[in-house]
Scaffold this motif. Structure first.
Motif, PDB file in Angstrom:
ATOM      1  N   SER A 133      10.878  15.702  -1.501  1.00 44.66           N
ATOM      2  CA  SER A 133      10.537  16.387  -2.748  1.00 44.66           C
ATOM      3  C   SER A 133       9.044  16.339  -3.037  1.00 44.66           C
ATOM      4  O   SER A 133       8.509  17.209  -3.728  1.00 44.66           O
ATOM      5  N   ALA A 134       8.368  15.314  -2.533  1.00 48.00           N
ATOM      6  CA  ALA A 134       6.928  15.177  -2.762  1.00 48.00           C
ATOM      7  C   ALA A 134       6.336  14.306  -1.666  1.00 48.00           C
ATOM      8  O   ALA A 134       6.964  13.345  -1.221  1.00 48.00           O
ATOM      9  N   LEU A 135       5.133  14.677  -1.238  1.00 48.25           N
ATOM     10  CA  LEU A 135       4.402  13.898  -0.240  1.00 48.25           C
ATOM     11  C   LEU A 135       2.926  14.003  -0.591  1.00 48.25           C
ATOM     12  O   LEU A 135       2.392  15.112  -0.691  1.00 48.25           O
ATOM     13  N   SER A 136       2.279  12.861  -0.818  1.00 47.99           N
ATOM     14  CA  SER A 136       0.871  12.889  -1.216  1.00 47.99           C
ATOM     15  C   SER A 136       0.171  11.601  -0.813  1.00 47.99           C
ATOM     16  O   SER A 136       0.807  10.607  -0.443  1.00 47.99           O
ATOM     17  N   ILE A 137      -1.134  11.627  -0.913  1.00 45.51           N
ATOM     18  CA  ILE A 137      -1.969  10.468  -0.578  1.00 45.51           C
ATOM     19  C   ILE A 137      -2.510   9.874  -1.876  1.00 45.51           C
ATOM     20  O   ILE A 137      -3.092  10.584  -2.703  1.00 45.51           O
ATOM     21  N   ASP A 138      -2.288   8.580  -2.058  1.00 47.10           N
ATOM     22  CA  ASP A 138      -2.701   7.880  -3.274  1.00 47.10           C
ATOM     23  C   ASP A 138      -3.431   6.589  -2.887  1.00 47.10           C
ATOM     24  O   ASP A 138      -3.239   6.060  -1.801  1.00 47.10           O
ATOM     25  N   PRO A 139      -4.217   6.026  -3.827  1.00 49.36           N
ATOM     26  CA  PRO A 139      -4.629   4.628  -3.662  1.00 49.36           C
ATOM     27  C   PRO A 139      -3.419   3.738  -3.875  1.00 49.36           C
ATOM     28  O   PRO A 139      -2.531   4.057  -4.681  1.00 49.36           O
ATOM     29  N   VAL A 140      -3.355   2.626  -3.186  1.00 53.13           N
ATOM     30  CA  VAL A 140      -2.191   1.753  -3.259  1.00 53.13           C
ATOM     31  C   VAL A 140      -1.975   1.212  -4.674  1.00 53.13           C
ATOM     32  O   VAL A 140      -0.852   0.884  -5.064  1.00 53.13           O
ATOM     33  N   GLU A 141      -3.043   1.155  -5.475  1.00 54.69           N
ATOM     34  CA  GLU A 141      -2.917   0.673  -6.857  1.00 54.69           C
ATOM     35  C   GLU A 141      -1.975   1.543  -7.694  1.00 54.69           C
ATOM     36  O   GLU A 141      -1.455   1.096  -8.705  1.00 54.69           O
ATOM     37  N   LYS A 142      -1.753   2.784  -7.278  1.00 55.00           N
ATOM     38  CA  LYS A 142      -0.881   3.675  -8.061  1.00 55.00           C
ATOM     39  C   LYS A 142       0.596   3.340  -7.906  1.00 55.00           C
ATOM     40  O   LYS A 142       1.426   3.882  -8.631  1.00 55.00           O
ATOM     41  N   LYS A 143       0.958   2.456  -6.985  1.00 62.13           N
ATOM     42  CA  LYS A 143       2.386   2.218  -6.736  1.00 62.13           C
ATOM     43  C   LYS A 143       3.137   1.498  -7.852  1.00 62.13           C
ATOM     44  O   LYS A 143       4.339   1.778  -7.976  1.00 62.13           O
ATOM     45  N   PRO A 144       2.690   0.578  -8.666  1.00 59.25           N
ATOM     46  CA  PRO A 144       1.392  -0.074  -8.548  1.00 59.25           C
ATOM     47  C   PRO A 144       1.475  -1.369  -7.719  1.00 59.25           C
ATOM     48  O   PRO A 144       2.417  -2.156  -7.882  1.00 59.25           O
ATOM     49  N   LEU A 145       0.495  -1.539  -6.855  1.00 60.39           N
ATOM     50  CA  LEU A 145       0.303  -2.791  -6.127  1.00 60.39           C
ATOM     51  C   LEU A 145      -1.173  -3.165  -6.249  1.00 60.39           C
ATOM     52  O   LEU A 145      -2.039  -2.411  -5.798  1.00 60.39           O
ATOM     53  N   TYR A 146      -1.441  -4.309  -6.855  1.00 58.91           N
ATOM     54  CA  TYR A 146      -2.821  -4.758  -7.062  1.00 58.91           C
ATOM     55  C   TYR A 146      -3.229  -5.875  -6.098  1.00 58.91           C
ATOM     56  O   TYR A 146      -4.408  -6.189  -5.989  1.00 58.91           O
ATOM     57  N   HIS A 147      -2.245  -6.468  -5.424  1.00 61.60           N
ATOM     58  CA  HIS A 147      -2.531  -7.599  -4.538  1.00 61.60           C
ATOM     59  C   HIS A 147      -2.134  -7.282  -3.096  1.00 61.60           C
ATOM     60  O   HIS A 147      -1.831  -8.172  -2.327  1.00 61.60           O
TER      61      HIS A 147
END
Length: 329
Positions: A56-70
């Motif tokens: 349904s969707a495929l995109s490129i994000d910074p990992v922080e958007k998942k959100p994963l900060y560590h």
């Protein structure tokens, strides 16, 4: 591509019924019907995945958007999802793909991994819709990604049975689990799910992979501070270093309550900090809550407040007291 895919984790019952054992609903599905997730169908006493290789969707994000900060801060991640969900949250932010069938594109695992490699991306995220209900596609992609040296991230509601989770975990590197509340009545009434199953998932994953938690704080539904304190306390018993993302609710889908009060979010944040080493606020402009600090001496380790991101870690450790930071960097 998009061949009919027999599902995993089911058993045949009498009268052409099938019992699905993928998630704790354990749906008993009549012939030519689907389970609660809408995407696992009994076709002549075999269970099939209707969303196999359908994106349904495929995109490129910074990992922080998942959100994963560590988990490898600032790295790019190729994110994709399908459709369907085994919860029915009245406040769902992705209801167009969780509760309805959207426009879909066809991709197989090889094509997704080729896109990632061609873009020099080595992180994949199974997200947007609930990845548990596109389990076969996720597992197949994660296995191939692991063989190619890529890392896999699952962003999930955590409603999955232990057996399929245990088969998936060897191919996962990180997860963010949505812990929606610490009240089973909330799970039953607002999500058609149960809290205990999600807690089991969290306790299993924290021993195996990198784990972070998100809780959406919703006006009048799960924003009671005593209940939130119980959530924070339980999470600290599991591991007080698990990063917790407290996210502000905004009206979505069938819930039209006012956005969570900023003051309530601040109080929840301060309360969580009494129990947990790493707490972050989401859907708010409080940048000071986005940086990461040493849980031993308080030194700033990852600065997300500046225009330019800055990682101050030295070999994954605090430069002052040499305490290692929870996560993978």
């Amino acid at each position: 591509m998009n061949k009919k895919k027999e599902a995993k984790f089911y058993q045949k019952e009498e009268n052409n019924l099938i019992k699905c054992n993928l998630c704790p609903h354990n749906c008993k599905i009549d012939n030519h019907k689907t389970g609660l997730c809408q995407v696992r169908k009994n076709i002549n006493s075999k269970l099939y995945s209707l969303n196999y290789q359908k994106v349904s969707a495929l995109s490129i994000d910074p990992v922080e958007k998942k959100p994963l900060y560590h988990f490898y801060p600032q790295k790019k991640v190729l994110s994709f999802g399908s459709w369907g969900c085994n919860m029915s949250c009245i406040f769902c932010q992705n209801w167009q793909i969780s509760q309805e069938k959207p426009q879909l594109k066809n991709f197989n695992a090889e094509e997704i991994i080729e896109i990632a490699i061609n873009r020099n991306i080595d992180l994949l995220a199974y997200t947007y819709s609930e990845p548990t209900v596109f389990y076969e596609f996720m597992l197949e992609t994660a296995q191939l990604a692991t063989a190619k040296g890529l890392k896999n991230i699952m962003v999930s509601n955590g409603l999955i049975e232990p057996k399929p989770l245990e088969q998936l975990v060897p191919y996962l590197d990180a997860a963010n689990i949505d812990l929606k509340a610490f009240n089973n009545d909330f799970y039953q009434e607002q999500c058609n799910a149960n809290l205990e199953s999600v807690k089991k998932t969290i306790k299993l994953l924290v021993k195996k992979i990198h784990l972070e938690i998100t809780t959406l704080v919703i006006t009048d539904l799960n924003d009671n501070l005593a209940e939130l304190e119980a959530l924070f306390s339980w999470l600290a018993e599991v591991n007080k270093q698990i990063p917790l993302h407290l996210s502000r609710y905004y009206p979505a889908y069938n819930l039209k309550k006012a956005p969570t009060a900023e003051n309530k979010m601040k109080k929840a944040y301060q309360l969580a900090k009494r129990y947990l080493d790493h707490v972050y606020l989401g859907n708010l402009n409080f940048k000071k809550t986005a940086s990461t600090f040493c849980n031993n001496c308080g030194e700033k380790l990852i600065d997300r407040n500046k225009i330019k991101f800055e990682n101050l870690l030295k070999a994954n450790k605090c430069p002052i007291c040499r305490t290692e930071l929870w996560g993978e960097f």
